[in-house]
Design a protein around this motif. Structure first.
Motif, PDB file in Angstrom:
ATOM      1  N   LYS A  76      70.436 -16.364-119.712  1.00 47.10           N
ATOM      2  CA  LYS A  76      70.407 -16.599-121.447  1.00 47.10           C
ATOM      3  C   LYS A  76      69.186 -16.594-121.736  1.00 47.10           C
ATOM      4  O   LYS A  76      69.005 -16.205-123.010  1.00 47.10           O
ATOM      5  N   LYS A  77      68.144 -16.959-121.245  1.00 44.70           N
ATOM      6  CA  LYS A  77      66.620 -17.048-121.715  1.00 44.70           C
ATOM      7  C   LYS A  77      66.181 -15.708-121.416  1.00 44.70           C
ATOM      8  O   LYS A  77      64.895 -15.127-122.199  1.00 44.70           O
ATOM      9  N   LEU A  78      66.622 -14.692-120.590  1.00 40.70           N
ATOM     10  CA  LEU A  78      65.972 -13.317-120.393  1.00 40.70           C
ATOM     11  C   LEU A  78      67.021 -12.351-121.337  1.00 40.70           C
ATOM     12  O   LEU A  78      68.283 -12.359-121.140  1.00 40.70           O
ATOM     13  N   LYS A  79      66.340 -11.620-121.977  1.00 37.17           N
ATOM     14  CA  LYS A  79      66.963 -10.731-123.009  1.00 37.17           C
ATOM     15  C   LYS A  79      66.547  -9.309-123.034  1.00 37.17           C
ATOM     16  O   LYS A  79      65.406  -9.074-122.997  1.00 37.17           O
ATOM     17  N   PHE A  80      67.385  -8.438-122.854  1.00 44.16           N
ATOM     18  CA  PHE A  80      67.062  -6.948-122.702  1.00 44.16           C
ATOM     19  C   PHE A  80      67.629  -6.300-124.125  1.00 44.16           C
ATOM     20  O   PHE A  80      68.794  -6.604-124.383  1.00 44.16           O
ATOM     21  N   SER A  81      66.751  -5.406-124.655  1.00 40.03           N
ATOM     22  CA  SER A  81      67.099  -4.621-125.835  1.00 40.03           C
ATOM     23  C   SER A  81      66.293  -3.352-125.902  1.00 40.03           C
ATOM     24  O   SER A  81      65.540  -3.102-125.163  1.00 40.03           O
ATOM     25  N   ASP A 125      60.735 -22.934-122.056  1.00 40.33           N
ATOM     26  CA  ASP A 125      60.644 -24.151-122.953  1.00 40.33           C
ATOM     27  C   ASP A 125      58.975 -24.252-123.368  1.00 40.33           C
ATOM     28  O   ASP A 125      58.778 -24.670-124.571  1.00 40.33           O
ATOM     29  N   THR A 126      58.297 -23.578-122.706  1.00 41.52           N
ATOM     30  CA  THR A 126      56.744 -23.585-122.966  1.00 41.52           C
ATOM     31  C   THR A 126      56.147 -22.305-123.412  1.00 41.52           C
ATOM     32  O   THR A 126      54.913 -22.404-123.814  1.00 41.52           O
ATOM     33  N   GLY A 127      56.828 -21.206-123.325  1.00 38.95           N
ATOM     34  CA  GLY A 127      56.365 -19.732-123.646  1.00 38.95           C
ATOM     35  C   GLY A 127      57.350 -18.645-123.557  1.00 38.95           C
ATOM     36  O   GLY A 127      58.262 -18.882-123.567  1.00 38.95           O
ATOM     37  N   LEU A 128      56.570 -17.513-123.678  1.00 43.18           N
ATOM     38  CA  LEU A 128      57.345 -16.272-123.937  1.00 43.18           C
ATOM     39  C   LEU A 128      56.523 -15.204-123.359  1.00 43.18           C
ATOM     40  O   LEU A 128      55.375 -15.154-123.278  1.00 43.18           O
ATOM     41  N   ALA A 129      57.498 -14.545-122.449  1.00 39.33           N
ATOM     42  CA  ALA A 129      57.044 -13.359-121.691  1.00 39.33           C
ATOM     43  C   ALA A 129      57.472 -11.998-122.419  1.00 39.33           C
ATOM     44  O   ALA A 129      58.769 -12.003-122.262  1.00 39.33           O
ATOM     45  N   ILE A 151      52.357 -24.188-128.419  1.00 39.51           N
ATOM     46  CA  ILE A 151      51.675 -25.228-128.265  1.00 39.51           C
ATOM     47  C   ILE A 151      52.486 -26.502-128.050  1.00 39.51           C
ATOM     48  O   ILE A 151      53.360 -26.742-128.913  1.00 39.51           O
ATOM     49  N   PRO A 152      52.385 -27.227-127.031  1.00 41.62           N
ATOM     50  CA  PRO A 152      52.910 -28.595-126.701  1.00 41.62           C
ATOM     51  C   PRO A 152      52.800 -29.484-128.225  1.00 41.62           C
ATOM     52  O   PRO A 152      51.880 -29.599-128.686  1.00 41.62           O
ATOM     53  N   GLY A 153      54.057 -30.183-128.377  1.00 41.39           N
ATOM     54  CA  GLY A 153      54.391 -30.921-129.469  1.00 41.39           C
ATOM     55  C   GLY A 153      54.207 -30.358-130.747  1.00 41.39           C
ATOM     56  O   GLY A 153      54.641 -31.040-131.815  1.00 41.39           O
ATOM     57  N   LYS A 155      57.051 -27.931-131.486  1.00 45.83           N
ATOM     58  CA  LYS A 155      58.126 -27.719-131.676  1.00 45.83           C
ATOM     59  C   LYS A 155      58.486 -25.968-132.007  1.00 45.83           C
ATOM     60  O   LYS A 155      59.011 -25.261-132.623  1.00 45.83           O
ATOM     61  N   GLN A 156      57.613 -25.386-131.109  1.00 49.92           N
ATOM     62  CA  GLN A 156      57.397 -23.989-131.166  1.00 49.92           C
ATOM     63  C   GLN A 156      56.788 -23.203-132.474  1.00 49.92           C
ATOM     64  O   GLN A 156      57.240 -21.958-132.891  1.00 49.92           O
ATOM     65  N   ASN A 157      56.195 -24.198-133.342  1.00 47.59           N
ATOM     66  CA  ASN A 157      55.909 -23.543-134.516  1.00 47.59           C
ATOM     67  C   ASN A 157      54.377 -23.236-134.842  1.00 47.59           C
ATOM     68  O   ASN A 157      53.975 -22.505-135.460  1.00 47.59           O
ATOM     69  N   LEU A 158      53.802 -23.537-133.375  1.00 43.63           N
ATOM     70  CA  LEU A 158      52.544 -23.013-133.266  1.00 43.63           C
ATOM     71  C   LEU A 158      52.336 -22.314-131.824  1.00 43.63           C
ATOM     72  O   LEU A 158      52.607 -23.070-130.974  1.00 43.63           O
ATOM     73  N   SER A 159      51.613 -21.012-131.912  1.00 44.80           N
ATOM     74  CA  SER A 159      51.856 -20.505-130.458  1.00 44.80           C
ATOM     75  C   SER A 159      50.536 -19.767-130.419  1.00 44.80           C
ATOM     76  O   SER A 159      49.836 -19.441-131.532  1.00 44.80           O
ATOM     77  N   ILE A 160      50.136 -19.216-129.196  1.00 43.75           N
ATOM     78  CA  ILE A 160      48.904 -18.334-129.068  1.00 43.75           C
ATOM     79  C   ILE A 160      49.484 -17.184-127.917  1.00 43.75           C
ATOM     80  O   ILE A 160      50.023 -17.728-126.997  1.00 43.75           O
ATOM     81  N   THR A 161      49.067 -16.079-128.508  1.00 40.09           N
ATOM     82  CA  THR A 161      49.314 -14.841-127.585  1.00 40.09           C
ATOM     83  C   THR A 161      48.135 -14.054-127.057  1.00 40.09           C
ATOM     84  O   THR A 161      47.399 -13.910-128.045  1.00 40.09           O
ATOM     85  N   LEU A 162      48.369 -13.604-125.994  1.00 42.22           N
ATOM     86  CA  LEU A 162      47.374 -12.765-125.325  1.00 42.22           C
ATOM     87  C   LEU A 162      47.894 -11.688-124.774  1.00 42.22           C
ATOM     88  O   LEU A 162      48.894 -11.591-124.204  1.00 42.22           O
ATOM     89  N   GLY A 163      47.232 -10.239-124.969  1.00 41.15           N
ATOM     90  CA  GLY A 163      47.796  -9.283-124.566  1.00 41.15           C
ATOM     91  C   GLY A 163      47.696  -7.937-125.368  1.00 41.15           C
ATOM     92  O   GLY A 163      46.848  -7.996-126.348  1.00 41.15           O
ATOM     93  N   GLN A 164      48.642  -7.047-125.384  1.00 43.18           N
ATOM     94  CA  GLN A 164      48.660  -6.035-126.318  1.00 43.18           C
ATOM     95  C   GLN A 164      49.779  -6.285-127.162  1.00 43.18           C
ATOM     96  O   GLN A 164      51.008  -6.483-126.797  1.00 43.18           O
TER      97      GLN A 164
END
Length: 413
Positions: A76-81, A125-129, A151-153, A155-164
């Motif tokens: 359920k957490k892994l999605k192909f599109s 729960d803690t991030g996205l790949a 960012i913990p605490g 509720k996924q309203n704040l996040s930091i992304t590294l990459g392309q």
């Protein structure tokens, strides 16, 4: 007495002879059934033993059920599109108006596969790949490769992304190509956000209706000639957008500040040129017409050092805008009108040389599109774009006849 003994011996000899003369079973014959007593049947298990066995089976099933639930949770957490955009395009051939037999430029009639995207994203729960590639007949290119930490605490309203990733500037650049009404982004977005992506770090946040994204990037985008996938210097660009989203209306302001090293004609050594942009965008969604919803979108951008044909135009100031209105017709059709304008050199009047227009003359394009949706998976778009290049007043160079027709079939999964 003697006679009795003789009689007994005679009887014994007769019995022995009779046993010796008894016929043996033939080879392969079925042996005679044994006459010994059958073994006793095992005792039936007690009620306690049967309960113990049943409890063991239930425990094994529960363990299998837990493993199945864990596997389903991962799936359920892994999605192909992805999606495919296949096209037929036709562009007019440009003939000299004064001498129609003289062909100035060739048009084309061609089939293409514009985009073939495969995307995989795992949201924990803690991030996205997330990774996305584009596979078309002429190339295989990495589009996105993002590692995101929630960012913990928050509720996924704040996040930091590294990459392309997509650069947070204006609306059209980050907006998905599979959702866009016209087959291509505007000329302005193509100049200021070539490829729409870059490598860097981005902070994303939302609070109520407010939306904010900002980051530090290489600044080269994805297709800068000579520097594909790498930075051309140690300079970094700061890019961000502050916006809002009230569902029926949304918009924002964007900024971009950075430097790039390069040489223009006349430069003896590399110099630092400003790479700047300012932008504004607005989207309005209304439901006033009885046949379906109406969407109005527009944005503007101005800045220096954009890309043209994947080459940086060092220090050149440019600006552009576009606006469109899209009208749903029922649940399966949509009609769209868009106008876009881009000035390759702010404030410079149109030029011509040898009856040819200057390469940096401004261009305006009126686009008409009709879209039919075959359910959620497939849509067919027919678009016609009328291009008009600015000409010199009372000059001899003509606006080229380079109108473009595009028929695109998109299928997504």
């Amino acid at each position: 007495m003697k006679n009795v003994l003789v009689a007994l011996m005679t009887l014994a000899s007769s019995a022995a002879l009779a046993q010796a003369a008894e016929p043996q079973p033939a080879t392969g014959a079925t042996p005679a059934a044994e006459t010994s007593e059958a073994p006793a049947a095992p005792a039936a298990p007690s009620v306690e033993e049967r309960l113990t066995t049943t409890e063991g089976k239930v425990a094994a099933l529960e363990e299998q059920n837990i493993e199945t639930k864990n596997d389903l949770g991962i799936l359920k957490k892994l999605k192909f599109s992805g999606y495919i955009q296949a096209r037929y395009q036709y562009q007019q051939t440009d003939y000299d108006e004064a001498a129609p037999e003289l062909k100035l430029t060739d048009g084309f009639s061609r089939f293409t596969v514009r985009r073939g995207r495969i995307k995989a994203a795992y949201t924990g729960d803690t991030g996205l790949a997330m990774i996305q590639v584009d596979i078309i007949p002429t190339a295989v290119q990495l589009r996105d490769a993002e590692a995101t930490l929630f960012i913990p605490g928050t509720k996924q309203n704040l996040s930091i992304t590294l990459g392309q990733m997509k650069v947070p500037f204006n609306f059209e650049g980050p907006f998905s190509s599979s959702e866009r009404e016209f087959p291509e982004r505007s000329r302005m977005t193509g100049a200021f956000l070539p490829g729409e992506r870059d490598r860097g770090v981005r902070l994303n946040g939302k609070y109520g209706a407010l939306r904010a994204a900002a980051g530090v990037f290489d600044g080269n985008a994805m297709n800068n000639v000579g520097f594909v996938g790498t930075d051309n210097d140690k300079e970094k660009d700061v890019i961000g957008r502050l916006g809002f989203d009230l569902k029926w209306i949304s918009g924002g302001m964007s900024g971009w500040k950075g430097l790039t090293l390069g040489k223009r004609n006349g430069d003896t050594t590399r110099k630092a040129y400003p790479r700047t942009r300012l932008g504004a965008d607005l989207q309005v969604y209304l439901d006033l017409v009885p046949v379906g919803g109406t969407a109005f979108k527009a944005e503007y951008a101005t800045g220096k050092t954009y890309q043209r044909n994947n080459v940086e135009q060092l220090g050149l100031p440019a600006s552009g805008w576009w606006a469109q209105i899209a009208q749903n017709i029922g649940v399966s059709d949509e009609a769209v009108v868009r106008y876009e304008y881009f000035d390759y050199e702010n404030g410079r009047p149109a030029q011509e040389s040898g009856s040819k227009l200057g390469a940096n003359n401004a261009i305006g394009t009126l686009g008409l599109a009709y879209i039919h949706y075959f359910g959620e998976t497939v849509k067919l778009t027919a678009a016609y774009e009328l291009n008009k290049t600015e000409t010199v007043k009372d000059g001899t160079a003509e606006d080229p006849t380079d109108n473009l027709f595009t028929l695109q079939l998109q299928a997504r999964y």
